[in-house]
Design a protein around this motif. Sequence first.
Motif, PDB file in Angstrom:
ATOM      1  N   TYR A 117       0.849  -1.182   0.000  1.00 51.10           N
ATOM      2  CA  TYR A 117       0.000   0.000   0.000  1.00 51.10           C
ATOM      3  C   TYR A 117       0.895   1.246   0.000  1.00 51.10           C
ATOM      4  O   TYR A 117       1.606   1.505   0.965  1.00 51.10           O
ATOM      5  N   VAL A 118       0.848   1.992  -1.082  1.00 51.46           N
ATOM      6  CA  VAL A 118       1.650   3.199  -1.235  1.00 51.46           C
ATOM      7  C   VAL A 118       0.761   4.393  -0.929  1.00 51.46           C
ATOM      8  O   VAL A 118      -0.104   4.777  -1.721  1.00 51.46           O
ATOM      9  N   LEU A 119       0.958   4.973   0.256  1.00 52.36           N
ATOM     10  CA  LEU A 119       0.159   6.113   0.683  1.00 52.36           C
ATOM     11  C   LEU A 119       0.940   7.375   0.350  1.00 52.36           C
ATOM     12  O   LEU A 119       1.970   7.652   0.964  1.00 52.36           O
ATOM     13  N   PHE A 120       0.477   8.131  -0.616  1.00 47.81           N
ATOM     14  CA  PHE A 120       1.242   9.282  -1.098  1.00 47.81           C
ATOM     15  C   PHE A 120       0.486  10.583  -0.886  1.00 47.81           C
ATOM     16  O   PHE A 120      -0.742  10.611  -0.812  1.00 47.81           O
ATOM     17  N   ASN A 121       1.248  11.652  -0.791  1.00 52.12           N
ATOM     18  CA  ASN A 121       0.685  12.994  -0.653  1.00 52.12           C
ATOM     19  C   ASN A 121       1.079  13.798  -1.879  1.00 52.12           C
ATOM     20  O   ASN A 121       2.245  14.145  -2.058  1.00 52.12           O
ATOM     21  N   MET A 122       0.115  14.106  -2.710  1.00 54.35           N
ATOM     22  CA  MET A 122       0.385  14.833  -3.953  1.00 54.35           C
ATOM     23  C   MET A 122       0.953  16.218  -3.700  1.00 54.35           C
ATOM     24  O   MET A 122       1.678  16.772  -4.522  1.00 54.35           O
ATOM     25  N   ARG A 123       0.631  16.794  -2.533  1.00 53.97           N
ATOM     26  CA  ARG A 123       1.039  18.173  -2.260  1.00 53.97           C
ATOM     27  C   ARG A 123       2.440  18.271  -1.665  1.00 53.97           C
ATOM     28  O   ARG A 123       2.976  19.364  -1.530  1.00 53.97           O
ATOM     29  N   SER A 124       3.031  17.146  -1.292  1.00 57.74           N
ATOM     30  CA  SER A 124       4.369  17.201  -0.711  1.00 57.74           C
ATOM     31  C   SER A 124       5.389  17.562  -1.785  1.00 57.74           C
ATOM     32  O   SER A 124       5.139  17.418  -2.984  1.00 57.74           O
TER      33      SER A 124
END
Length: 285
Positions: free
Chosen positions: A4-11
């Motif tokens: 599960y790759v939990l990513f933050n587009m705004r980082s």
Amino acid sequence: MATYVLFNMRSGNGSGREKVNDLGVFLRGKTPVYRDIVKITDYAELFEGMSPREDEVIVCGGDGTLNHFANDTVGINFKVPIYYYATGSGNDFWNDLGKKPGDNPVRIEEYLKNLPIVEVNGMKKRFLNGIGYGIDGYCCEVGDQMRAAGDSKIDYTGIAIKGLLFHYKPTNAEIDVDGQHYSYEKVWLAPSMNGRYYGGGMIATPNQDRLGKDRLLSLLVFHGSGKIRTLAIFPSIFKGKHINHTKVVEVKTGHKITVTFDRPVALQIDGETVLNVKTYTAYKE
């Protein structure tokens, strides 16, 4: 096996999703499941659907993303491996681990246990790196204003230098560390640190150990100097050499730290700004 790759587009100033693509080698032979971490509302439900022997999680983002993950998962017993991959702009936690941009993800369960707590303006929150109070909080406040105005390239060092010269005025401070009281005049910085790094590369407390058995926090007090001397010393914080200036820089350690300024200023928690703060208390349970 699902990863599960939990990513933050705004980082990383909006490049978070793009940087996740650099995980290609690490994900080779695995089955990735991508989730926008901002849209996750129930972590307990998310983890309940995972298999302890087959699945794993990679949190991708910057210090703010990791802070939110740490706070949103309080009380959850992780039964799957939790990795972290830095895709932020400052990446102070990553630096504190001795990692470089592009290094493979690392396991972080031990770093999420028993995190220190800050109480400020009626809010209670855990933090990973540090509580910035003084001109560091001012820099985050100005950076937020610039970002809201559409500026995607925020130079915090430049903001700090301009603040030192023209805009930011130091405060007087009353400080308590494990029951010992101290008074200071002309305080520029008064952060309480769980790690060594904060503010995108400043080594505020070079001797702090986030996994230390004594579970102490470190308080940096930069005080008593004028603008020119402060400006001359300030760049050395990026190498941790500022602590050699013992007449104006002190580091105190303790389990409970309270800092009170004589006027409200901005404060930052792992890069997240809190406005109009006169006092905060940081402690490890």
